[in-house]
Design a protein around this motif. Sequence first.
Motif, mmCIF file in Angstrom:
data_model
loop_
_atom_site.group_PDB
_atom_site.id
_atom_site.type_symbol
_atom_site.label_atom_id
_atom_site.label_comp_id
_atom_site.label_asym_id
_atom_site.label_seq_id
_atom_site.Cartn_x
_atom_site.Cartn_y
_atom_site.Cartn_z
ATOM 1 N N LEU A 169 0.840 -1.187 0.000
ATOM 2 C CA LEU A 169 0.000 0.000 0.000
ATOM 3 C C LEU A 169 0.880 1.243 0.000
ATOM 4 C CD1 LEU A 169 -2.753 -0.942 2.627
ATOM 5 C CD2 LEU A 169 -3.097 -0.640 0.169
ATOM 6 N N SER A 170 0.334 2.338 -0.480
ATOM 7 C CA SER A 170 1.059 3.604 -0.391
ATOM 8 C C SER A 170 1.261 3.948 1.082
ATOM 9 C CB SER A 170 0.262 4.713 -1.080
ATOM 10 O OG SER A 170 -0.927 4.988 -0.343
ATOM 11 N N GLN A 171 2.212 4.816 1.355
ATOM 12 C CA GLN A 171 2.494 5.184 2.736
ATOM 13 C C GLN A 171 1.255 5.742 3.417
ATOM 14 O OE1 GLN A 171 5.636 4.652 4.218
ATOM 15 N NE2 GLN A 171 4.379 4.972 6.035
ATOM 16 N N LYS A 172 0.490 6.545 2.685
ATOM 17 C CA LYS A 172 -0.721 7.134 3.256
ATOM 18 C C LYS A 172 -1.742 6.057 3.591
ATOM 19 C CE LYS A 172 -4.367 10.509 2.254
ATOM 20 N NZ LYS A 172 -4.891 11.487 1.251
ATOM 21 N N GLU A 173 -1.958 5.123 2.652
ATOM 22 C CA GLU A 173 -2.918 4.043 2.881
ATOM 23 C C GLU A 173 -2.448 3.144 4.025
ATOM 24 O OE1 GLU A 173 -5.789 3.461 1.464
ATOM 25 O OE2 GLU A 173 -5.825 4.414 -0.501
ATOM 26 N N ARG A 238 -4.406 -10.749 1.184
ATOM 27 C CA ARG A 238 -3.789 -10.726 2.504
ATOM 28 C C ARG A 238 -2.643 -9.714 2.557
ATOM 29 N NH1 ARG A 238 -7.533 -11.965 5.046
ATOM 30 N NH2 ARG A 238 -6.131 -12.007 6.833
ATOM 31 N N TYR A 239 -2.871 -8.656 3.301
ATOM 32 C CA TYR A 239 -1.874 -7.601 3.452
ATOM 33 C C TYR A 239 -1.286 -7.681 4.854
ATOM 34 C CZ TYR A 239 0.274 -2.962 3.371
ATOM 35 O OH TYR A 239 1.170 -1.921 3.406
ATOM 36 N N ASP A 240 0.007 -7.993 4.935
ATOM 37 C CA ASP A 240 0.686 -8.016 6.224
ATOM 38 C C ASP A 240 1.114 -6.609 6.589
ATOM 39 O OD1 ASP A 240 0.321 -10.674 6.423
ATOM 40 O OD2 ASP A 240 2.429 -11.246 6.336
ATOM 41 N N LEU A 241 0.866 -6.244 7.831
ATOM 42 C CA LEU A 241 1.117 -4.877 8.246
ATOM 43 C C LEU A 241 2.597 -4.536 8.364
ATOM 44 C CD1 LEU A 241 -1.737 -4.612 10.836
ATOM 45 C CD2 LEU A 241 -1.425 -3.105 8.879
ATOM 46 N N GLY A 242 3.447 -5.531 8.488
ATOM 47 C CA GLY A 242 4.872 -5.250 8.544
ATOM 48 C C GLY A 242 5.496 -5.687 9.851
ATOM 49 N N ASN A 247 9.161 -2.955 21.449
ATOM 50 C CA ASN A 247 8.121 -2.237 22.180
ATOM 51 C C ASN A 247 6.767 -2.296 21.478
ATOM 52 O OD1 ASN A 247 9.929 -1.331 24.195
ATOM 53 N ND2 ASN A 247 10.671 0.270 22.802
ATOM 54 N N GLY A 248 6.709 -3.077 20.391
ATOM 55 C CA GLY A 248 5.451 -3.202 19.672
ATOM 56 C C GLY A 248 5.180 -2.054 18.727
ATOM 57 N N GLN A 249 6.158 -1.188 18.504
ATOM 58 C CA GLN A 249 5.961 -0.051 17.612
ATOM 59 C C GLN A 249 6.153 -0.482 16.165
ATOM 60 O OE1 GLN A 249 8.976 2.462 19.450
ATOM 61 N NE2 GLN A 249 7.388 3.785 20.293
ATOM 62 N N HIS A 250 5.320 0.086 15.301
ATOM 63 C CA HIS A 250 5.356 -0.266 13.885
ATOM 64 C C HIS A 250 6.591 0.347 13.227
ATOM 65 C CE1 HIS A 250 3.201 -0.370 9.777
ATOM 66 N NE2 HIS A 250 3.516 -1.590 10.119
ATOM 67 N N LEU A 251 7.365 -0.484 12.525
ATOM 68 C CA LEU A 251 8.609 -0.002 11.929
ATOM 69 C C LEU A 251 8.569 -0.002 10.407
ATOM 70 C CD1 LEU A 251 11.344 -1.722 14.127
ATOM 71 C CD2 LEU A 251 10.569 0.645 14.218
ATOM 72 N N ILE A 252 8.186 -1.124 9.822
ATOM 73 C CA ILE A 252 8.307 -1.313 8.381
ATOM 74 C C ILE A 252 6.931 -1.489 7.768
ATOM 75 C CG2 ILE A 252 9.352 -2.734 6.566
ATOM 76 C CD1 ILE A 252 11.401 -3.646 8.653
ATOM 77 N N SER A 262 0.855 -15.541 4.694
ATOM 78 C CA SER A 262 0.521 -14.272 5.324
ATOM 79 C C SER A 262 0.279 -14.448 6.816
ATOM 80 C CB SER A 262 -0.746 -13.691 4.679
ATOM 81 O OG SER A 262 -1.855 -14.528 4.924
ATOM 82 N N ALA A 263 0.247 -13.319 7.519
ATOM 83 C CA ALA A 263 -0.083 -13.354 8.934
ATOM 84 C C ALA A 263 -1.574 -13.648 9.101
ATOM 85 C CB ALA A 263 0.263 -12.014 9.582
ATOM 86 N N TYR A 264 -1.942 -14.129 10.271
ATOM 87 C CA TYR A 264 -3.343 -14.420 10.627
ATOM 88 C C TYR A 264 -3.956 -15.522 9.763
ATOM 89 C CZ TYR A 264 -2.413 -9.808 12.528
ATOM 90 O OH TYR A 264 -1.827 -8.751 13.164
ATOM 91 N N THR A 265 -3.121 -16.293 9.068
ATOM 92 C CA THR A 265 -3.650 -17.337 8.190
ATOM 93 C C THR A 265 -4.565 -18.287 8.942
ATOM 94 O OG1 THR A 265 -1.704 -17.222 6.781
ATOM 95 C CG2 THR A 265 -2.987 -19.232 6.664
#
Length: 643
Positions: A169-173, A238-242, A247-252, A262-265
Amino acid sequence: MSTLVSPAQQLFIDFFNEALCFLKYSGPDVAIHFCDFECLKLPNEYESGSYFQPVRPDYHHTELKVLEKWVNAIISEKKPTIMRTFAYYYAYGFQVYHTTGNLIQQWPMNEEAVAFSCGLLLLNGIPSPIPPFISKEHVLRQLSSCTNKQYNIQTAISATGRPAISLTLSQKENNKLWSQIETISKNAYRRKLDVRFGTEEHPFENINEAIEYIEFLEREAVENDEFLNSTYHKDPYRYDLGEFNNNGQHLIGGLYKIPWASAYTAHVDNSFPKNSFIITQLNPANDDWEWLQGKKRIDKYIPLFALKPNLSRRRFLYRGQCEEYKDKTTGMPTCRPNLYRPNVEKDPLPHRIKAYEMACLVTRHPLVSLLGINGVQIFNEPFRFQLNRLGLAQHYYNKTSFLDLTSDINVAKFFATCEYNNDEDSYSSYYSEDKLGVLYIYDMRLPFEFRNHSLPQLSTIGKQYVFLRSAMQSGFLLDMPKDTDLHDLPNVYRVYFRHNKAISDNVFEEARSGERYFPNDALSRHWKTMYKAPNSSFTISVKAREMYLKAHPSEFKTIEELDDALIASEFKIGSNEWPEFPQEILNDYYANSQKLWADFCSDIYFLGSEGFFMKKSLEDLIDCPEYRDSFHKIISRLQSSDI
């Protein structure tokens, strides 16, 4: 012509219908005929050389002819992406004809159709090269026109090792989606279950009533779960969030992935059996290949997967006990891992080192070397499977910091109605008039329940190769710190019930006296003897001691200090890097490998359209010449020759 279709033909139909659905096609049904017809050899602008045109559309009569031999060859060569490409291309052609009356040329002469086909491949998480006559921007425009979302493309490697691209996805999405998921996660941590019945003061009359109530609670919880009912979770793509930091912070930023990778399969709605195991990809952080081998991998990265119990439309994990244990000092209810119980906690070193020695032992099994370290090709895709070493040790007598949970309420029912006799290593039906049984509910806080970076931490054990116990128990593990009790966790609830002798006897009988959940396999027989033997019977390997230092760096500064402590506990210090795998277990494995492998594969499933063929490919590994040594004992014979 027969109306029955083969699995290969059905796969083409599934791809074609997927594209029509994605395009919101509303025209007349397209009749697909699998038959033989004369093929013309056409110029190929996709790669050098030329190829046969295997698909022939008749837009006027809403029919599509597909070369039957070609479909079969695609599956034989394990190249479903080629089939997808043509199915998507001609689905786009029928949409164009239905909406405009225009005819598109055969593949690959229509640039819009090619761009659509490439875009849908990327959305399915299939790294793909783009034909030189199509720009990346063209592909992104096609996707955006269908979904109203903005995407980016990044470089990748295809399954064949060639340069390709992947979709994100785009950075904004991505930021917008991350914000939504983060809100859902925070709400999950704040919620409370309304467990009104089955209290200690007013328990259920029997365990069946308690289970009926718990199942009602779970259905209600699933129906109202923000994550399980979110558009993100229900999206077929299936879009994996990264990745996240400690600390559980989103990085990538995320990436679109093929469903089985994918995750949550295991959480995705599916039609697989309730007590099956779903192939689920793990984060790179779970990969201990370098530690196992003692060197860095120099070949290409092979992704790591778990065999996770099916969690479709599930939110609870369970634990059953015949009674609620009380702390002898405080008199308060308690539930802690067996490593932290009073008789073990005083001197945990012998128990820990035995668990680590067994963890290293199972690593030496030939199937672990194949599936867990070297990896295999399943339908032309690389796979390795996780060995949860300490989790496996937990299921074979050892004491660890893990607390057992299960996704199968019937497993919890067994433990809540049947009592273990340590001296006899056996179970018996339990009944008491004055003590209450208890069923624990662990309410999973999706979506990040399995991505915690601090204790207590939930993980999967599930199916572990041919070591059967964890699979029989649909196992999950809660790794807990020493000073934490299960009763302290805000997402854990208790439901009490009175014991009923007839029900307990019936559960015991259905569990075949416990063998259903504790099969008497070669590993259990061997390690039972070892575990109960004096410490002096153990020669502790180098790797087991390394594991100890790695897991408990504050206890001993050097391996020499650890060795001194082990000697004081009467263990022998070995110079062998790994434990020697018992020949009796190997003999049992080789003698029964055909059945063991069939049983191993029987309830494993892959999410996605190609799942049938991937499962079949997994089953057939035992017959592949390159993997033969991992399944069959090689007998060397001296051959004499005449002089």
